[in-house]
Design a protein around this motif. Structure first.
Motif, PDB file in Angstrom:
ATOM      1  N   UNK A 172       0.829  -1.207   0.000  1.00 58.57           N
ATOM      2  CA  UNK A 172       0.000   0.000   0.000  1.00 58.57           C
ATOM      3  C   UNK A 172       0.863   1.257   0.000  1.00 58.57           C
ATOM      4  N   UNK A 173       1.900   1.275   0.833  1.00 61.43           N
ATOM      5  CA  UNK A 173       2.798   2.432   0.837  1.00 61.43           C
ATOM      6  C   UNK A 173       3.474   2.574  -0.529  1.00 61.43           C
ATOM      7  N   UNK A 174       3.879   1.443  -1.107  1.00 55.13           N
ATOM      8  CA  UNK A 174       4.446   1.498  -2.451  1.00 55.13           C
ATOM      9  C   UNK A 174       3.447   2.015  -3.470  1.00 55.13           C
ATOM     10  N   UNK A 175       2.163   1.645  -3.298  1.00 49.73           N
ATOM     11  CA  UNK A 175       1.122   2.077  -4.228  1.00 49.73           C
ATOM     12  C   UNK A 175       0.899   3.581  -4.156  1.00 49.73           C
ATOM     13  N   UNK A 176       0.655   4.103  -2.933  1.00 49.32           N
ATOM     14  CA  UNK A 176       0.388   5.550  -2.886  1.00 49.32           C
ATOM     15  C   UNK A 176       1.651   6.358  -3.114  1.00 49.32           C
ATOM     16  N   UNK A 177       2.813   5.791  -2.757  1.00 51.60           N
ATOM     17  CA  UNK A 177       4.056   6.486  -3.086  1.00 51.60           C
ATOM     18  C   UNK A 177       4.279   6.515  -4.594  1.00 51.60           C
ATOM     19  N   UNK A 178       3.896   5.424  -5.264  1.00 53.98           N
ATOM     20  CA  UNK A 178       3.976   5.396  -6.720  1.00 53.98           C
ATOM     21  C   UNK A 178       3.098   6.481  -7.335  1.00 53.98           C
ATOM     22  N   UNK A 179       2.032   6.830  -6.635  1.00 50.96           N
ATOM     23  CA  UNK A 179       1.181   7.910  -7.129  1.00 50.96           C
ATOM     24  C   UNK A 179       1.939   9.208  -7.315  1.00 50.96           C
ATOM     25  N   UNK A 180       2.912   9.471  -6.413  1.00 48.76           N
ATOM     26  CA  UNK A 180       3.702  10.689  -6.563  1.00 48.76           C
ATOM     27  C   UNK A 180       4.515  10.647  -7.846  1.00 48.76           C
ATOM     28  N   UNK A 181       5.099   9.484  -8.144  1.00 47.57           N
ATOM     29  CA  UNK A 181       5.880   9.374  -9.376  1.00 47.57           C
ATOM     30  C   UNK A 181       4.987   9.379 -10.603  1.00 47.57           C
ATOM     31  N   UNK A 182       3.790   8.784 -10.505  1.00 45.31           N
ATOM     32  CA  UNK A 182       2.865   8.838 -11.635  1.00 45.31           C
ATOM     33  C   UNK A 182       2.406  10.275 -11.859  1.00 45.31           C
ATOM     34  N   UNK A 183       2.173  11.012 -10.753  1.00 39.87           N
ATOM     35  CA  UNK A 183       1.846  12.426 -10.899  1.00 39.87           C
ATOM     36  C   UNK A 183       2.940  13.171 -11.633  1.00 39.87           C
ATOM     37  N   UNK A 312       8.408   7.659 -14.910  1.00 44.10           N
ATOM     38  CA  UNK A 312       7.852   6.317 -15.047  1.00 44.10           C
ATOM     39  C   UNK A 312       8.755   5.293 -14.367  1.00 44.10           C
ATOM     40  N   UNK A 313      10.070   5.469 -14.514  1.00 45.03           N
ATOM     41  CA  UNK A 313      11.001   4.587 -13.807  1.00 45.03           C
ATOM     42  C   UNK A 313      10.821   4.713 -12.296  1.00 45.03           C
ATOM     43  N   UNK A 314      10.529   5.926 -11.829  1.00 46.74           N
ATOM     44  CA  UNK A 314      10.251   6.115 -10.406  1.00 46.74           C
ATOM     45  C   UNK A 314       8.996   5.368  -9.981  1.00 46.74           C
ATOM     46  N   UNK A 315       7.972   5.337 -10.848  1.00 47.27           N
ATOM     47  CA  UNK A 315       6.770   4.554 -10.559  1.00 47.27           C
ATOM     48  C   UNK A 315       7.118   3.091 -10.302  1.00 47.27           C
ATOM     49  N   UNK A 316       7.959   2.556 -11.169  1.00 48.50           N
ATOM     50  CA  UNK A 316       8.340   1.144 -11.058  1.00 48.50           C
ATOM     51  C   UNK A 316       9.085   0.888  -9.747  1.00 48.50           C
ATOM     52  N   UNK A 317       9.917   1.851  -9.342  1.00 49.31           N
ATOM     53  CA  UNK A 317      10.639   1.706  -8.090  1.00 49.31           C
ATOM     54  C   UNK A 317       9.721   1.608  -6.883  1.00 49.31           C
ATOM     55  N   UNK A 318       8.696   2.448  -6.832  1.00 47.00           N
ATOM     56  CA  UNK A 318       7.749   2.385  -5.722  1.00 47.00           C
ATOM     57  C   UNK A 318       7.029   1.035  -5.686  1.00 47.00           C
ATOM     58  N   UNK A 319       6.591   0.562  -6.846  1.00 42.14           N
ATOM     59  CA  UNK A 319       5.929  -0.743  -6.897  1.00 42.14           C
ATOM     60  C   UNK A 319       6.880  -1.861  -6.485  1.00 42.14           C
ATOM     61  N   UNK A 320       8.099  -1.802  -6.993  1.00 40.75           N
ATOM     62  CA  UNK A 320       9.083  -2.834  -6.684  1.00 40.75           C
ATOM     63  C   UNK A 320       9.349  -2.909  -5.187  1.00 40.75           C
ATOM     64  N   UNK A 321       9.442  -1.756  -4.531  1.00 42.68           N
ATOM     65  CA  UNK A 321       9.736  -1.754  -3.094  1.00 42.68           C
ATOM     66  C   UNK A 321       8.672  -2.505  -2.310  1.00 42.68           C
ATOM     67  N   UNK A 322       7.401  -2.295  -2.670  1.00 45.53           N
ATOM     68  CA  UNK A 322       6.329  -2.967  -1.944  1.00 45.53           C
ATOM     69  C   UNK A 322       6.276  -4.458  -2.191  1.00 45.53           C
ATOM     70  N   UNK A 323       6.370  -4.854  -3.456  1.00 46.07           N
ATOM     71  CA  UNK A 323       6.259  -6.276  -3.780  1.00 46.07           C
ATOM     72  C   UNK A 323       7.512  -7.048  -3.358  1.00 46.07           C
ATOM     73  N   UNK A 324       8.682  -6.396  -3.422  1.00 49.25           N
ATOM     74  CA  UNK A 324       9.907  -7.092  -3.004  1.00 49.25           C
ATOM     75  C   UNK A 324       9.883  -7.406  -1.515  1.00 49.25           C
TER      76      UNK A 324
END
Length: 458
Positions: A172-183, A312-324
């Protein structure tokens, strides 16, 4: 017959008058009453996560818009690079101040009212930015934007702690943090499209209107699990005991004791130092990378839209942190250890940062910038979840705000350093500075935060 018709007509009107208020009350209670017999939404916590994600997207669209529009704004308002640096500094000062205040407000008012207040302030500030007729007015508007935006990141961890168990928090933290990079990814496309079609003022006003609409949606939809009218009984039971032990330990705490716990904890000061050291890299990518590409790489405002690739690469980083970290936890790692492992992986990429300034090929400029953005957001997503893992829930908002203030202070120092560097040398020293900040912060986190939260047990 005439009397009966009159009497019947009067009775009908009387019935309608009684029914209409009841219908109105039922319509309002659909959102406002936890007792209303309304359809339930399975897994509603993920809808709340999606709303945090949307708020984070808007946060960074609003924040990134000034950096993208700065070539036009500088020309129209006759703004120098030093004045632009001052406007960014004003935003960061307000951001730091708000982090101190907003965390306390979240703990006092609750996530629902507090985030509505923050969203409303930043929406108004963004619209005011679009009406600015001078550098001073723009600075005032960005000051209030900083006050509002910091609150979003003080509230989100509180919401996560109220609605999600430890094994889901990283995602969840990775998801909403990814929102910042998607923004930040969407902003170059959306903001520059509106600005090119209409004006830079219209772009800023539109983003403010969107934030205001989301604020109203948040106020109507959000409740805690025990009070939400749309949660299923199964999900309510699953979340019933979430954080109960922390509540028992800290139930009697009041203002002075909370701050004593925070100020005497080595864990808090270490996490604050980690944010202060590493977040300047992200602030540079937000506020100065478009300016660097414009000044040093001859990008015009239209071509700055290409920066979406980096974010976009930052988006992937946020997702990766949560799933990893979730993958490690499923393999019986303790949650804090899993976060530290992911952070350790992220720091290995930062020595490559100087390639951005030294390479003559735009391919390598963008490739390394994307890699650094990915590494930083992997680090940041893991560090943010790490804070949620370590800090007792009743004081999480205040603590996260205090730690977040370190982020803003680090960003303020970065902003002054960048302004000085480009005035006396070039952007190159900024990229060399990125090589050691994250490794240093990781050493501090590894050495000083592996013990349990001591004040919570006192």
């Amino acid at each position: 017959m005439r009397d009966r018709r009159k009497t019947g007509s009067g009775n009908e009107r009387s019935c309608c008058e009684r029914i209409r208020p009841q219908c109105h009350v039922r319509a309002v209670n659909l959102f406002l009453s936890p007792l209303s017999p309304v359809p339930k939404i399975p897994y509603i916590r993920w809808w709340i996560a999606a709303l945090l994600f949307l708020i984070s997207i808007l946060n960074y669209i609003d924040r990134q818009s000034l950096a993208l529009l700065i070539p036009t704004i500088q020309s129209e308002l006759h703004m120098s690079d030093q004045q632009y640096g001052n406007v960014v500094s004003v935003f960061l000062i307000a951001y730091a101040v708000s982090y101190f205040i907003s965390g306390w407000l979240v703990d006092k008012l609750g996530a629902r009212l507090a985030l509505f207040l923050f969203l409303s302030v930043w929406a108004a500030a963004d619209m005011l930015s679009g009406l600015a007729a001078s550098v001073l007015m723009l600075g005032v508007a960005r000051f209030f934007l900083g006050l509002g935006e910091a609150g979003g990141y003080s509230t989100s961890p509180k919401v996560v702690s109220e609605w999600f168990p430890a094994k889901e928090r990283g995602i969840v933290v990775g998801l909403y943090s990814m929102g910042s990079a998607i923004g930040a990814t969407v902003a170059p496309i959306l903001v520059l499209w509106v600005a090119n079609r209409y004006s830079w003022r219209a772009a800023l006003i539109c983003t403010g209107v969107l934030a205001l609409l989301v604020a109203i949606g948040w106020l109507l939809f959000y409740r805690t699990p025990d009070r939400h009218p749309l949660i299923t009984e199964k999900e309510r039971d699953q979340l019933k005991d979430l954080g109960a032990s922390d509540e028992a330990k800290t139930a009697a705490l009041r203002g002075v004791e909370v701050w004593r716990m925070i100020m005497t904890s080595p864990v808090v000061w270490t996490l604050l130092a980690a944010r202060m050291l590493t977040d300047p890299v992200w602030y540079f990518f937000l506020f100065w990378l478009p300016k660097y590409l414009h000044s040093a790489r001859d990008f015009d405002q239209q071509h700055l839209a290409q920066t979406w690739k980096i974010y976009l690469a930052a988006d992937i980083g946020f997702l990766f942190s949560g799933f990893a970290s979730a993958w490690l936890i499923k393999r019986r790692w303790e949650a804090p250890a899993a976060r530290r492992c992911v952070m350790g992986f992220a720091v290995i990429f930062f020595p490559l940062a100087p390639v951005i300034a030294l390479s003559d090929h735009l391919f390598w400029v963008f490739a390394v910038a994307m890699l650094i953005a990915f590494a930083h957001t992997t680090w940041l997503g893991s560090l943010s979840t790490y804070i949620v893992d370590l800090v007792p829930r009743p004081i999480l908002g205040t603590t996260f705000g205090f730690i977040g203030a370190g982020s803003a202070l680090g960003g303020l120092a970065m902003n002054q350093g960048v302004t000085w560097a480009i005035s006396h040398f070039s952007y190159t020293p900024c990229f060399y500075a990125m090589t050691f900040l994250h490794p240093l912060a990781f050493v501090l986190v590894w050495l000083l935060t592996r013990r349990a939260w001591k004040p919570a047990a006192s």
